[in-house]
Every structure is written in C-alpha cells, then in structure tokens.
Design an enzyme around this catalytic site. Structure first.
Site, mmCIF file in Angstrom:
data_model
loop_
_atom_site.group_PDB
_atom_site.id
_atom_site.type_symbol
_atom_site.label_atom_id
_atom_site.label_comp_id
_atom_site.label_asym_id
_atom_site.label_seq_id
_atom_site.Cartn_x
_atom_site.Cartn_y
_atom_site.Cartn_z
ATOM 1 N N HIS A 23 7.458 9.501 4.738
ATOM 2 C CA HIS A 23 6.506 9.244 4.838
ATOM 3 C C HIS A 23 6.627 10.631 4.119
ATOM 4 O O HIS A 23 5.508 12.054 4.585
ATOM 5 C CB HIS A 23 6.435 9.206 5.482
ATOM 6 C CG HIS A 23 5.817 7.935 6.460
ATOM 7 N ND1 HIS A 23 4.364 7.611 7.408
ATOM 8 C CD2 HIS A 23 6.139 6.613 5.807
ATOM 9 C CE1 HIS A 23 4.359 6.337 7.608
ATOM 10 N NE2 HIS A 23 5.154 5.786 6.230
ATOM 11 N N GLU B 85 -0.762 -1.983 5.015
ATOM 12 C CA GLU B 85 0.025 -2.046 6.108
ATOM 13 C C GLU B 85 -0.008 -0.851 7.187
ATOM 14 O O GLU B 85 0.255 -0.711 8.314
ATOM 15 C CB GLU B 85 1.747 -2.161 5.404
ATOM 16 C CG GLU B 85 2.413 -2.831 7.249
ATOM 17 C CD GLU B 85 3.269 -1.468 7.871
ATOM 18 O OE1 GLU B 85 3.025 -0.942 8.632
ATOM 19 O OE2 GLU B 85 2.745 -0.117 6.679
ATOM 20 N N GLU B 86 -0.234 -0.062 6.182
ATOM 21 C CA GLU B 86 0.004 1.755 7.295
ATOM 22 C C GLU B 86 -2.020 2.096 7.781
ATOM 23 O O GLU B 86 -1.713 2.811 7.884
ATOM 24 C CB GLU B 86 0.175 2.863 5.398
ATOM 25 C CG GLU B 86 1.071 2.726 5.675
ATOM 26 C CD GLU B 86 2.558 3.028 5.675
ATOM 27 O OE1 GLU B 86 2.471 3.503 6.787
ATOM 28 O OE2 GLU B 86 3.606 2.878 5.205
ATOM 29 N N ASP C 12 1.164 -1.143 -0.138
ATOM 30 C CA ASP C 12 -0.201 0.196 0.415
ATOM 31 C C ASP C 12 1.155 1.448 0.060
ATOM 32 O O ASP C 12 2.437 1.435 0.381
ATOM 33 C CB ASP C 12 -0.873 -0.186 1.048
ATOM 34 C CG ASP C 12 -0.450 -0.271 2.694
ATOM 35 O OD1 ASP C 12 1.061 -1.077 2.588
ATOM 36 O OD2 ASP C 12 -1.059 0.894 3.887
#
Ligand code: NI
Length: 394
Positions: A363, A138-139, A80
């Site tokens: 990020h 996962e995020e 993702d």
C-alpha cells in the site's frame, strides 16, 4: 537460497512476468476491473481446455474439468489495485494517475494464470475439477468474495486455497499456519453534536472538538483496560474532521476508524463498550452523538487438515528450508468468505529482497516485488492443487 524450480515452471516464467507487468501498467480499482477481467479471460482462452465465465461484471471463473472423476477444489487470486500514486519509476509503472497495484494483486493474478496453464496441460492426470477464481475488489468493502460466493462459484467445492505475496517476507520463503492468520475488520463512524459559537466565549457553546478529543483517548481504554491482554484487539481512530476557522467553535465533529479482532464475541463486546464510553462522555458534556458500527470481513482461519496437506505439498515441491510458519497479522482479507463455504488455507509467498532494497510495505507508492517470487508462486499453486486433489479423503 531460492527453491529449485521445475523445468515446466521455468518454461512459463517469462510469460507470467509479462502478464504481471501488463497488469501492473494498467491497474483498475475495485469493482472497476473491466479491462483486467477482459485481459485475464483472453489469456485463459489462449491457454485452452478451460470453461471461462464472468460470474460478476469484473470477475472471471475458469473451470478445468478432468475426464477422470475426483474432487473439486478452488484456487483464488484477487485482481484489484489501490488509489495510490506509483513512485517506483519502473519501466512498467502504472499508466493510470493515482492508481497502482501497490499490494501485489497483479502478481497474484499472473501466478494463477501460470498455474492454470500448467495444470491445464496435465488435466488428464489430475482427476476432478480445479476452479480458478479471479476475484474483483478485495480492497474495497463489501468485497468481491461474498458476491462470487453468492454467484455460486463455491458450489460443490470441497477445499479452497489462496496466496498473498508479502514484501516483508524474503523471496524464496513461503509461510503458512493453521488457525487464525488475518483479523476481522470492522468500521465505525462517530458524530459528536455540540453547540457552535464564538471561540472567545466557550461557556456559551458545547465544544465538539474538546469532547471528540476525550472520546478518542477514552476509546483506547476499551483495548488497554477492558479487554483481556491475551485477547487480540486493535481500535484505531483514523479520521477526525471538525471546524472551519480559528475563531469558531464547531458544532459537529466526525470520527471514523477501524476495529480488528479475531473473536466474534469480542467484536460484539467492543461495539457495546465503545457506545457506552461515547454516551458517557457526550452526556457528561451536554452533547449528543450518533455511533454506527459496521461489521466487515470475517477473520481468515486456516483449516488444520487442509493446511497440513498444503504444507506437505509445498515442502515436497519447494524444499524443507523454504516453508516456514506464518505469523498472524491484524490485516484483513475477504478470502474468509470462501472459507465459510469450504475448509481452506491462505498462505504467503515471500516477495521482498533486502539485498536488492525491496522491503517497502504494501500500500506504499514505492511498493515493489522481486519478480523471482512469481515462478515460486506458480510452483506453489500447482503443488497446492495437486496436493489437494490427491489427498486421502477424511
Ligand atoms: Ni492485498
């Protein structure tokens, strides 16, 4: 110095880079990885020799079964992207406004595809079964890992491994350690309910902003005054919402934040201590409150034996100088859900390059990797699989 790559890894490297760039240009958020899953399944189909299924709507599982008996192991990649606007200006930049592979999961997916191709080519020598788990989300909580575990992808798996690219680690280095390496991540929400009113007449109101500000500072005492300094804890209030105008005392203030810790008991204690502080402050000021504490991902704790096997395999494959110990971080990972089912190891593949200026944090809109990490990642995953399949039984 970069590790020496095997000729077969060099042969697959250009494809891995192309897969990664395609995924990078077409990022999808957690639970929405429909195109990504389709693309991954298509590449796996072309590789051949794999049984491909979709355990959930946006995930892919590929099983490589050797004709020889042996143990079953699993390798995992997450797929993702993040709600981050890309600023790199790279030719294969995200084509989706506001969405970017800013954590390197495009690289993880491409690396695991490369490993699947090489291991599939050697399936008769391997023995046993290798499961390639291409995980969604996962995020985004509650995370894809627990859904895949519930769907049975770990049934019969004896050992599991996963890797994460790391831009703060130089390309050419691989880091791993046994024990806790990533923290548990819990979330909380606090609502302070006071009494609104005119800003010029505070005595007639109960000021949710002033009370909320006290709560924010007092919560830090849970970390600095109530927790053993040798016990690791982070408590961050990350959102504070209140108010509509400069002359209105707002009746309600809302706060949201995260708690990171390694120990289960400390997480429970922290929830209780926070509640006590919030209750004391709000009651003392004549306000009311609500407090919700949500337990999130478990800490990632690497199994000592599996870590030892993989460390030896990585050292043999990449060279002594390339394998270093990993420092634990307060970041979180739902890889821990697989480790509840089987002993496992989660390690880090260096993706940064100071000389090339590739040192941005994950990020971030300028996050970028040195693509030399992709071939190294493939070789690391292949060595991991071979090490786990051939290790002596315990
Ligand atoms: Ni990540």
């Amino acid at each position: 110095m970069l590790p020496q790559l095997l000729p077969e890894v060099i042969a697959v490297r250009d494809d891995v880079v192309a897969w990664r760039r395609h995924l990078h240009a077409h990022p999808e958020l957690g639970f929405q990885e429909h195109e990504t899953a389709r693309y991954v399944a298509q590449v796996l189909q072309e590789i051949g020799g794999l049984e491909i299924t979709h355990p959930t709507a946006t995930s892919v599982l590929a099983r490589l079964r050797s004709t020889r008996p042996g143990r079953t192991i699993a390798l995992r990649a997450d797929m993702d992207a993040l709600p981050v606007a890309e600023e790199t200006g790279l030719p294969f930049s995200s084509q989706v406004p506001g969405v970017m592979h800013a954590c390197g999961h495009d690289g993880h997916t491409a690396i695991l595809l490369g490993a699947a191709r090489l291991l599939s080519a050697r399936r008769e020598d391997l023995g046993g079964e290798v499961r390639f788990i291409f995980q969604h989300s996962e995020e985004l909580a509650p995370g894809g890992a627990q859904e895949l575990v519930a769907a049975g992808v770990m049934d019969g798996v004896e050992m599991v491994a996963g890797e994460h690219l790391r831009s703060l680690l130089e390309v050419g280095q691989v880091a791993l350690s046994s024990g806790p390496v990533q923290a548990a991540a819990d979330e909380f929400r606090i609502t302070i309910k006071g009494e609104g009113g005119h800003a010029a007449y505070p005595q007639l109101a109960v000021d949710s902003v002033a009370i909320g500000a006290e709560v924010v500072s007092a919560l830090q005492h849970v970390v600095s005054r109530q927790t053993d300094p040798f016990d690791t804890l982070v408590l961050s209030v990350t959102m504070f919402h209140a108010g509509t105008a400069e002359n209105v005392i707002p009746p309600v203030a809302e706060m949201v934040g995260t708690v990171r810790a390694f120990r289960e008991e400390l997480r429970r204690q922290t929830e209780g201590r926070m509640d006590k502080i919030i209750r004391g402050i709000t009651q003392g000021h004549g306000a009311e409150y609500s407090f919700q504490y949500q337990y999130g991902y478990q800490p990632v704790v690497n199994d000592e034996r599996v870590t030892g096997i993989v460390r030896e395999a990585l050292t043999r494959s990449l060279g002594e100088g390339s394998v270093i110990p990993a420092t634990p971080t307060m970041g979180a990972e739902d890889f821990s859900a697989y480790q509840k089912m089987a002993p496992g190891v989660f390690f880090y593949v260096g993706a940064g390059n100071r000389a090339k200026g590739l040192t941005r944090q994950h990020h971030h809109g300028l996050f970028a990797i040195d693509e030399d990490c992709l071939g190294i990642g493939v070789q690391a995953m292949v060595a991991t699989a071979e090490g786990l399949l051939s290790a002596d039984p315990d």
